[in-house]
Design a protein around this motif. Structure first.
Motif, mmCIF file in Angstrom:
data_model
loop_
_atom_site.group_PDB
_atom_site.id
_atom_site.type_symbol
_atom_site.label_atom_id
_atom_site.label_comp_id
_atom_site.label_asym_id
_atom_site.label_seq_id
_atom_site.Cartn_x
_atom_site.Cartn_y
_atom_site.Cartn_z
ATOM 1 N N THR A 4 -8.109 -9.774 -9.426
ATOM 2 C CA THR A 4 -9.532 -9.719 -9.123
ATOM 3 C C THR A 4 -10.036 -8.381 -9.633
ATOM 4 O OG1 THR A 4 -11.208 -10.036 -7.401
ATOM 5 C CG2 THR A 4 -9.296 -8.686 -6.824
ATOM 6 N N ASN A 5 -11.332 -8.109 -9.488
ATOM 7 C CA ASN A 5 -11.869 -6.833 -9.967
ATOM 8 C C ASN A 5 -12.746 -6.186 -8.907
ATOM 9 O OD1 ASN A 5 -14.663 -7.863 -10.298
ATOM 10 N ND2 ASN A 5 -13.780 -9.062 -11.966
ATOM 11 N N VAL A 6 -13.091 -4.954 -9.158
ATOM 12 C CA VAL A 6 -13.841 -4.159 -8.181
ATOM 13 C C VAL A 6 -15.201 -4.772 -7.889
ATOM 14 C CG1 VAL A 6 -14.966 -1.940 -7.786
ATOM 15 C CG2 VAL A 6 -12.640 -2.007 -8.713
ATOM 16 N N VAL A 7 -15.895 -5.250 -8.925
ATOM 17 C CA VAL A 7 -17.229 -5.822 -8.731
ATOM 18 C C VAL A 7 -17.167 -7.014 -7.787
ATOM 19 C CG1 VAL A 7 -19.166 -6.967 -9.863
ATOM 20 C CG2 VAL A 7 -18.067 -5.008 -10.963
ATOM 21 N N ARG A 8 -16.209 -7.893 -8.012
ATOM 22 C CA ARG A 8 -16.071 -9.068 -7.146
ATOM 23 C C ARG A 8 -15.744 -8.647 -5.718
ATOM 24 N NH1 ARG A 8 -12.335 -13.716 -9.392
ATOM 25 N NH2 ARG A 8 -14.038 -13.612 -10.936
ATOM 26 N N SER A 20 -9.237 5.463 -12.190
ATOM 27 C CA SER A 20 -8.449 4.420 -12.857
ATOM 28 C C SER A 20 -7.904 4.908 -14.191
ATOM 29 C CB SER A 20 -9.277 3.146 -13.054
ATOM 30 O OG SER A 20 -10.327 3.377 -13.981
ATOM 31 N N ARG A 21 -8.618 5.797 -14.871
ATOM 32 C CA ARG A 21 -8.141 6.312 -16.164
ATOM 33 C C ARG A 21 -6.891 7.177 -16.000
ATOM 34 N NH1 ARG A 21 -13.703 7.071 -17.250
ATOM 35 N NH2 ARG A 21 -13.546 9.291 -16.763
ATOM 36 N N ILE A 31 0.840 -1.198 0.000
ATOM 37 C CA ILE A 31 0.000 0.000 0.000
ATOM 38 C C ILE A 31 0.873 1.245 0.000
ATOM 39 C CG2 ILE A 31 -1.700 1.321 1.315
ATOM 40 C CD1 ILE A 31 -2.812 -1.154 -0.139
ATOM 41 N N ASP A 32 1.968 1.222 0.763
ATOM 42 C CA ASP A 32 2.886 2.363 0.757
ATOM 43 C C ASP A 32 3.452 2.580 -0.648
ATOM 44 O OD1 ASP A 32 2.535 2.972 3.405
ATOM 45 O OD2 ASP A 32 4.292 1.869 4.103
ATOM 46 N N GLY A 33 3.785 1.489 -1.324
ATOM 47 C CA GLY A 33 4.300 1.592 -2.685
ATOM 48 C C GLY A 33 3.266 2.158 -3.640
ATOM 49 N N PHE A 34 2.015 1.744 -3.465
ATOM 50 C CA PHE A 34 0.929 2.272 -4.292
ATOM 51 C C PHE A 34 0.792 3.769 -4.110
ATOM 52 C CE2 PHE A 34 -3.594 3.565 -3.797
ATOM 53 C CZ PHE A 34 -3.909 3.674 -5.147
ATOM 54 N N LEU A 35 0.752 4.219 -2.856
ATOM 55 C CA LEU A 35 0.548 5.639 -2.581
ATOM 56 C C LEU A 35 1.742 6.490 -3.025
ATOM 57 C CD1 LEU A 35 -1.095 5.358 0.963
ATOM 58 C CD2 LEU A 35 -2.239 5.963 -1.202
ATOM 59 N N GLU A 72 -5.054 -6.165 1.067
ATOM 60 C CA GLU A 72 -4.631 -7.248 0.172
ATOM 61 C C GLU A 72 -5.528 -7.319 -1.059
ATOM 62 O OE1 GLU A 72 -1.942 -9.183 0.296
ATOM 63 O OE2 GLU A 72 -1.328 -7.946 2.000
ATOM 64 N N THR A 73 -6.812 -7.069 -0.881
ATOM 65 C CA THR A 73 -7.741 -7.073 -2.016
ATOM 66 C C THR A 73 -7.406 -5.956 -2.985
ATOM 67 O OG1 THR A 73 -9.521 -8.009 -0.665
ATOM 68 C CG2 THR A 73 -10.170 -6.863 -2.682
ATOM 69 N N TRP A 74 -7.035 -4.779 -2.458
ATOM 70 C CA TRP A 74 -6.688 -3.659 -3.340
ATOM 71 C C TRP A 74 -5.448 -3.975 -4.174
ATOM 72 C CZ3 TRP A 74 -9.241 0.135 -5.307
ATOM 73 C CH2 TRP A 74 -8.564 1.196 -5.916
ATOM 74 N N LEU A 75 -4.465 -4.604 -3.560
ATOM 75 C CA LEU A 75 -3.260 -4.974 -4.308
ATOM 76 C C LEU A 75 -3.588 -6.006 -5.380
ATOM 77 C CD1 LEU A 75 -0.619 -5.170 -1.429
ATOM 78 C CD2 LEU A 75 -0.940 -3.329 -3.102
ATOM 79 N N ARG A 76 -4.533 -6.887 -5.097
ATOM 80 C CA ARG A 76 -4.952 -7.874 -6.100
ATOM 81 C C ARG A 76 -5.723 -7.203 -7.242
ATOM 82 N NH1 ARG A 76 -4.908 -13.152 -5.285
ATOM 83 N NH2 ARG A 76 -6.899 -13.443 -6.370
ATOM 84 N N ILE A 77 -6.486 -6.166 -6.920
ATOM 85 C CA ILE A 77 -7.180 -5.408 -7.963
ATOM 86 C C ILE A 77 -6.164 -4.730 -8.863
ATOM 87 C CG2 ILE A 77 -8.645 -3.400 -8.406
ATOM 88 C CD1 ILE A 77 -10.229 -4.150 -5.887
ATOM 89 N N LEU A 78 -5.144 -4.122 -8.267
ATOM 90 C CA LEU A 78 -4.115 -3.444 -9.048
ATOM 91 C C LEU A 78 -3.363 -4.417 -9.950
ATOM 92 C CD1 LEU A 78 -2.622 -1.040 -6.352
ATOM 93 C CD2 LEU A 78 -4.286 -0.497 -8.128
ATOM 94 N N ALA A 79 -3.178 -5.654 -9.463
ATOM 95 C CA ALA A 79 -2.469 -6.676 -10.231
ATOM 96 C C ALA A 79 -3.391 -7.409 -11.203
ATOM 97 C CB ALA A 79 -1.815 -7.676 -9.286
#
Length: 202
Positions: free
Chosen positions: A173-177, A197-198, A100-104, A163-170
């Protein structure tokens, strides 16, 4: 793919592709030649700038070749507009947030100014689970600010398992799920998350 990512870091992959593309010597010699950091190759440029542009830069600009760009990025639009004789080839960047730190911390580096045109919004992120963080992301006038904690009034508030957010970024998985599994909740228009996201297509 998952096995490869588990064994090889993104930086190692980037270095490998640079070596394959440009050989394992000066990976950015021409760029360095016009930068103070390129002291060993900057001599010809300083001695005869016009000649250097004519002999080195212009041939590279005029060369008909493929240009690899991240899909829907500012670079894709720029190449199509500035170098119509070159072939645009879309690729994924290969960048993956490992934390998450890397994402931000990486948001400002991969932010696509032109893709954010017309978007003026404040995002509150609350990360839960293994890593708990709060962050405010403001996208306004084609600029981005990333701040710790929740500041101001958000246009959209997103609470998501880290963990779910990192999986979405990778794209594992997706936001709907994530919403269905109640791993992600939001208050505000889903269109703002799509617009977010755009701004980071890579």
């Amino acid at each position: 793919v998952e096995e490869y990512r588990a064994r090889v870091t993104p930086s190692e992959s980037a270095s490998m592709w640079q070596s394959l593309s440009f050989k394992a010597n000066y990976k950015s010699a021409y760029c360095m030649a016009v930068c103070p950091a390129g002291e060993d190759v900057i001599g010809p440029f300083l001695t005869n700038r016009k000649g250097y542009l004519t002999d080195v830069v212009r041939p590279l600009q005029n060369k008909e070749e493929p240009i690899y760009v991240a899909t829907h990025s500012d670079a894709e639009e720029f190449v199509a507009r500035r170098f119509p004789h070159k072939t645009v080839r879309r690729i994924g960047s290969g960048l993956r947030s490992q934390s998450i730190d890397g994402f931000l911390s990486g948001l400002s580096l991969v932010f696509q100014r032109e893709q954010s045109k017309g978007l003026n919004a404040t995002y509150h992120f609350a990360f839960t689970g293994n890593v708990q963080r709060k962050a405010t992301i403001i996208i306004k006038d084609r600029t981005i600010q990333v701040q710790n904690d929740h500041i101001g009034t958000p246009d959209i508030a997103i609470t998501v398992d880290s963990e779910t957010w990192l999986r979405i970024l990778a794209k594992q998985t997706n936001v709907v799920r994530a919403i269905i599994r109640r791993k992600l909740r939001m208050k505000g228009s889903p269109r703002l998350l799509q617009a977010f996201s755009r701004c980071f297509p890579i």
